[in-house]
Design a protein around this motif. Structure first.
Motif, PDB file in Angstrom:
ATOM      1  N   GLY A  72       0.838  -1.189   0.000  1.00 21.79           N
ATOM      2  CA  GLY A  72       0.000   0.000   0.000  1.00 21.79           C
ATOM      3  C   GLY A  72       0.868   1.231   0.000  1.00 21.79           C
ATOM      4  O   GLY A  72       1.969   1.236   0.565  1.00 21.79           O
ATOM      5  N   SER A  73       0.384   2.278  -0.635  1.00 24.00           N
ATOM      6  CA  SER A  73       1.214   3.474  -0.805  1.00 24.00           C
ATOM      7  C   SER A  73       1.337   4.278   0.487  1.00 24.00           C
ATOM      8  O   SER A  73       0.539   4.137   1.417  1.00 24.00           O
ATOM      9  N   ASN A  74       2.353   5.112   0.526  1.00 19.91           N
ATOM     10  CA  ASN A  74       2.531   6.098   1.590  1.00 19.91           C
ATOM     11  C   ASN A  74       2.727   7.446   0.921  1.00 19.91           C
ATOM     12  O   ASN A  74       3.835   7.807   0.528  1.00 19.91           O
ATOM     13  N   LEU A  75       1.629   8.162   0.777  1.00 17.69           N
ATOM     14  CA  LEU A  75       1.565   9.404   0.019  1.00 17.69           C
ATOM     15  C   LEU A  75       0.799  10.449   0.809  1.00 17.69           C
ATOM     16  O   LEU A  75      -0.045  10.123   1.649  1.00 17.69           O
ATOM     17  N   GLY A  76       1.073  11.724   0.514  1.00 17.31           N
ATOM     18  CA  GLY A  76       0.310  12.791   1.137  1.00 17.31           C
ATOM     19  C   GLY A  76       0.315  12.673   2.650  1.00 17.31           C
ATOM     20  O   GLY A  76       1.310  12.290   3.270  1.00 17.31           O
ATOM     21  N   ALA A  77      -0.812  12.991   3.254  1.00 15.19           N
ATOM     22  CA  ALA A  77      -0.914  12.979   4.711  1.00 15.19           C
ATOM     23  C   ALA A  77      -0.778  11.585   5.298  1.00 15.19           C
ATOM     24  O   ALA A  77      -0.512  11.435   6.494  1.00 15.19           O
ATOM     25  N   ALA A  78      -0.955  10.549   4.482  1.00 13.41           N
ATOM     26  CA  ALA A  78      -0.805   9.184   4.983  1.00 13.41           C
ATOM     27  C   ALA A  78       0.603   8.931   5.508  1.00 13.41           C
ATOM     28  O   ALA A  78       0.810   8.059   6.360  1.00 13.41           O
ATOM     29  N   VAL A  79       1.593   9.675   5.018  1.00 11.72           N
ATOM     30  CA  VAL A  79       2.967   9.513   5.477  1.00 11.72           C
ATOM     31  C   VAL A  79       3.064   9.758   6.985  1.00 11.72           C
ATOM     32  O   VAL A  79       3.867   9.123   7.686  1.00 11.72           O
ATOM     33  N   LEU A  80       2.242  10.664   7.512  1.00 15.85           N
ATOM     34  CA  LEU A  80       2.290  10.989   8.939  1.00 15.85           C
ATOM     35  C   LEU A  80       1.925   9.791   9.812  1.00 15.85           C
ATOM     36  O   LEU A  80       2.359   9.703  10.958  1.00 15.85           O
ATOM     37  N   HIS A  81       1.114   8.888   9.278  1.00 18.10           N
ATOM     38  CA  HIS A  81       0.620   7.758  10.050  1.00 18.10           C
ATOM     39  C   HIS A  81       1.383   6.474   9.773  1.00 18.10           C
ATOM     40  O   HIS A  81       1.172   5.465  10.451  1.00 18.10           O
ATOM     41  N   SER A  82       2.236   6.488   8.796  1.00 15.24           N
ATOM     42  CA  SER A  82       2.867   5.269   8.298  1.00 15.24           C
ATOM     43  C   SER A  82       3.996   4.779   9.196  1.00 15.24           C
ATOM     44  O   SER A  82       4.942   5.518   9.497  1.00 15.24           O
ATOM     45  N   GLY A  83       3.940   3.514   9.579  1.00 27.10           N
ATOM     46  CA  GLY A  83       5.069   2.918  10.268  1.00 27.10           C
ATOM     47  C   GLY A  83       6.254   2.755   9.345  1.00 27.10           C
ATOM     48  O   GLY A  83       7.412   2.876   9.770  1.00 27.10           O
ATOM     49  N   THR A  84       5.982   2.490   8.065  1.00 27.30           N
ATOM     50  CA  THR A  84       7.053   2.345   7.077  1.00 27.30           C
ATOM     51  C   THR A  84       7.856   3.636   6.962  1.00 27.30           C
ATOM     52  O   THR A  84       9.091   3.634   7.072  1.00 27.30           O
ATOM     53  N   ALA A  85       7.167   4.745   6.708  1.00 26.46           N
ATOM     54  CA  ALA A  85       7.848   6.029   6.555  1.00 26.46           C
ATOM     55  C   ALA A  85       8.466   6.489   7.872  1.00 26.46           C
ATOM     56  O   ALA A  85       9.558   7.064   7.894  1.00 26.46           O
ATOM     57  N   SER A  86       7.791   6.241   8.975  1.00 21.12           N
ATOM     58  CA  SER A  86       8.288   6.722  10.261  1.00 21.12           C
ATOM     59  C   SER A  86       9.552   6.002  10.685  1.00 21.12           C
ATOM     60  O   SER A  86      10.432   6.610  11.317  1.00 21.12           O
ATOM     61  N   ALA A  87       9.681   4.718  10.367  1.00 20.29           N
ATOM     62  CA  ALA A  87      10.935   4.018  10.673  1.00 20.29           C
ATOM     63  C   ALA A  87      12.090   4.698   9.963  1.00 20.29           C
ATOM     64  O   ALA A  87      13.179   4.878  10.526  1.00 20.29           O
ATOM     65  N   ALA A  88      11.857   5.100   8.698  1.00 21.41           N
ATOM     66  CA  ALA A  88      12.892   5.818   7.954  1.00 21.41           C
ATOM     67  C   ALA A  88      13.190   7.169   8.584  1.00 21.41           C
ATOM     68  O   ALA A  88      14.353   7.590   8.685  1.00 21.41           O
TER      69      ALA A  88
END
Length: 269
Positions: A107-123
């Protein structure tokens, strides 16, 4: 003898996720020294949470063997990816990594969804502690919008090939820079050229909608029939717009110096 770069691979879909395996294989094929540490179970939407799942006041960390990667140290960790990334950059999973790879998310991590993403947040956790990081995701939003398409093939090989192509550039970026890659869920021959696009908070991605729907189903005290879903705004030239158009899309979430900015700009030329 020159030390091989050490790469930590993690995710928020859990240790058994196929995207994690594809990403680890890609890093190994680049010749890096790879360690895998990922949540022992699904942890999507946990943002940068430091939650640990304690048993008898201890955090469970178990060795795993990943298919096709017999020499790779792999750990299933009873913690969210933010905690795993923090532990990694503090040297708890061997040498402090030169690079953290997070994904490949289903599933994508785009826009405001990045704020909630464990994938993006680990980075992001890695980046703020001075370690370069890449979050990689497979764009499946069209399947959420069209339920009949759910269960369609996942083209992990397509996303892995894009990561493989850009990984040397990511590795050479200034330490602490954080990149966000979203790849269309398409066969490789159907994917359009890679583009760089700004990350924008304007709007959200459909990947958030199932989380809102789940909240509505279980929030018994709320008048759920009156609760709106987040707006999905497609801003021209944004990361959302490009990946929906079939382009693997790279965005910069954090930079530390000039090299990262120059490299992202060079993708457009």
């Amino acid at each position: 003898m020159r030390r091989r770069p050490h790469v930590l691979v993690t995710n928020d879909d859990g240790i058994d996720a196929p995207g994690l395996l594809a990403l680890a294989h890609t890093a190994c094929e680049q010749g890096y020294d790879v360690t895998v540490a990922a949540p022992h179970r699904q942890a999507s939407g946990c943002a940068g949470g430091l939650t640990m799942f304690l048993v008898d006041e201890r955090i469970e960390v178990s060795h795993r063997r990943l298919p096709g990667l017999p020499g790779v140290e792999a750990y299933a960790v009873a913690a969210h990816p933010g905690m795993i990334a923090l532990a990694a950059v503090l040297g708890r999973f061997g040498p402090v990594p030169d690079l953290v790879l997070s994904g490949i998310n289903e599933g994508s991590n785009l826009g405001a969804a990045v704020l909630h993403s464990g994938t993006a947040s680990a980075a992001m956790v890695a980046g703020v502690h001075g370690v370069t990081a890449l979050a990689a995701s497979l764009h499946l939003d069209f399947e959420i919008e069209q339920p009949a398409a759910v269960g369609a093939a996942r083209h992990w090989d397509t996303a892995a090939a894009v990561v493989d192509a850009i990984l040397p550039n990511i590795m050479s970026a200034d330490a602490g820079s954080v990149f966000n890659l979203n790849v269309p869920n398409l066969p490789g021959e159907q994917v359009r050229p890679l583009v760089a696009a700004p990350w924008t908070l304007a709007g959200t991605a459909p990947t958030l909608l199932p989380f809102i729907a789940a909240f509505d189903r279980h929030a018994d005290a709320l008048p759920v029939q009156d609760l709106p879903s987040p707006d999905i705004t497609i801003v021209e030239g944004s990361d959302i717009a490009h990946v929906r158009g079939g382009h693997p899309t790279l965005s910069l979430l954090r930079w530390n110096g000039d090299t990262a900015i120059e490299w992202v700009d060079s993708v457009l030329t």
